[in-house]
Every structure is written in C-alpha cells, then in structure tokens.
Design an enzyme around this catalytic site. Sequence first.
Site, short mmCIF file in Angstrom:
data_model
loop_
_atom_site.label_atom_id
_atom_site.label_comp_id
_atom_site.label_asym_id
_atom_site.label_seq_id
_atom_site.Cartn_x
_atom_site.Cartn_y
_atom_site.Cartn_z
N ASN A 20 -10.69 0.55 -0.41
CA ASN A 20 -9.23 0.51 -0.26
C ASN A 20 -8.64 0.02 -1.58
O ASN A 20 -8.80 -1.14 -1.93
CB ASN A 20 -8.88 -0.43 0.90
N CYS A 30 0.81 -1.22 0.00
CA CYS A 30 0.00 0.00 0.00
C CYS A 30 0.84 1.27 0.00
O CYS A 30 0.36 2.34 -0.37
CB CYS A 30 -0.93 0.00 1.21
N HIS A 32 -3.85 6.86 3.66
CA HIS A 32 -4.20 5.65 2.93
C HIS A 32 -5.62 5.25 3.33
O HIS A 32 -5.95 5.23 4.52
CB HIS A 32 -3.21 4.53 3.27
#
Length: 328
Positions: free
Chosen positions: A285, A115, A255
């Site tokens: 996400n 990520c 994030h």
Amino acid sequence: MQFPLRIAGIGAYLPATIVTTSELAERFGVDPGLIERITGIRERRYAGAETALTMATQAAQQALANANYALDSIDLIVVASAGMHQAIPCTAALLQNALQAPVGRSACFDLNATCMSFMLALQLLAPLINSGVYQRVLLVSSERASVSLNPHEWESTALFGDAAAAVVLERGDGSSSLQHSQFATWSNGSDLIQVRGGGTAQHPNAADTTPDMNWFMMQGPLAFRFVLREMQQFVERFLAELGWQNSEIDAVIPHQANRHAIEQVQARLGFQPDQVISNLATRGNCVSVSVPLALAEAVAAGRIQRGNRLVLLGSGAGITLGAVALIY
C-alpha cells in the site's frame, strides 16, 4: 460532470531497497505465512537515501520525458500526497526548484486527502484545465510512508511501501476525458486512521507531544468494516450516474489497501478478475501513490492503452471514499 482531460505523460519511481514479508516477520517474530495471507503482500519498497522530494523529482522527470514536454510548458505543479517533505513551503514549490523549472513560470501547491489525494486532484484539476486557467499541469504523488510506521505493530507496518508517480495533464482532444467523479467523507470514522503528531495540535516541540503520537495509527479491522459498509452503495451510485455497464469497463484500478479490500471490490461490485489491476503483492500500500503507480505500471506493460475506459476506486483516512472514471 464530464471534462476533456488527457494524461499526456506518465512516470513512476520505486526505491531500490526491497523489504520482504519474511524479513518483517523475522523482525516482529511472526509467521510470514500469516502476514502474507492477511495482507496479500510478499514485498514492498522502502526509501533509503531517497526522500519524498527526490522520488517526486524522478517520477516527474519520467512523466515529462514520456510526454515529450519541456519544463517551461508546465504552468502548474501539484503534489498530491499524504506525507509532506517538510511543513513549509509546500512540496510542489520544492519540486519546482529540484526540477530546475523556470521560476515564476508555474504556480505550485500541495493537496492532501491521504490515500485519495491523487484521485481528488484529478477531479479538481480537470475543470481548471478545461476552463483554460491552466494549460498543462504536472501532478505528482510521492510517499515515504516507511518513516512513520509503528515499529511495534506489524499489522500496519506490513501493509505499506514507498514510491512516487507522476502525470502530465492537459485538455483532451475529445478522445480522452474525465467522464465522472465522486467523493464523500464520513468524518465519524476520522479517529480510525491517524497520525496525531506533526501538526499544531501536537507540535513536535510541545511538552506533551510523545514519540508515539508521530507513528501511524490504524484500527484496521474497524476501518475495513467501516469502508465495506459504505463502499458498495457509494460505488453503485457512481456507476449508475456514469452510465457504463461493468462489461464496458476495460480496467478497474482500486487503491491497493490490502488483499481483502481488493477482493471485495471484485466480489461485491461484480467485476471479473481480469478487469481489476493490482500490484499489491510486490508494492504494498503506497498511500496516495497506489493508484497512479498501478496505472503507470499497467500502461508500461501495455495492459492499458489509449481509448480504454478506466475506473479508479478507493478510500482513505477521514474516512473518504472516491471514484473517478477516465477514458485514457
């Protein structure tokens, strides 16, 4: 360390297929209200005919058009993603070909910090651009996470979506810069978020590789508590070294891990709700694409403008924490 760095162009691509939380809830036999309360996500996009490469191509073309630069002005192409298009060659080389960029004009490589891939790429590319090793870089993140989600586990499946985002980077003229960056990894948490298959340890053709090894696996509550335990001190040190007061920061882009993670960024670090940018409810996400996609959409909406002070924050498998401060 500060480096002149300018995002000359930015672009994004979203697959057309919208998958609602209600659809997933029906598939898993779960109350949709429960899923939305836990994740904060109403819908996400899933790639249909799109691949990680075709999405990357669309986002890259948009970023180049936004910068008003031709492909022959790019001397490095980097794809910073958790999910590769194929094992070999690197996705960046395939992207050069898909864009019909001049062969031999640009170098190509991939970067994977899950990520945190896009954010870590900014840290690594800034000094290369500043030194003149590369003049202009096309940086792309593209994730087709939906193909690796465990069909028997709604807790993680409900979190993720597919997308791509891209930026064109060049040396700043003094008004745009990477002000500070910080990354650290706690490998004692590396077993909390995994895809065990696909590499040489559990090769797809190996007799002892099972289909379950190719699914995304996350011990969500443990991973969340792990990140929460380390994040506040990590970010406080980053902000102290950066030297900006919270009130001086125009936008914080975390994030888009889940609703609780974003709420904790605001509550524990003392940011106001209007400082924190989130597209989690409608995008989910998107792994490495989460931060650049939120950035691209905020720029397109006029929420972020030239000269704004930005802080990008997040965590990824590993477990790696990251923070980047930019003057956009």
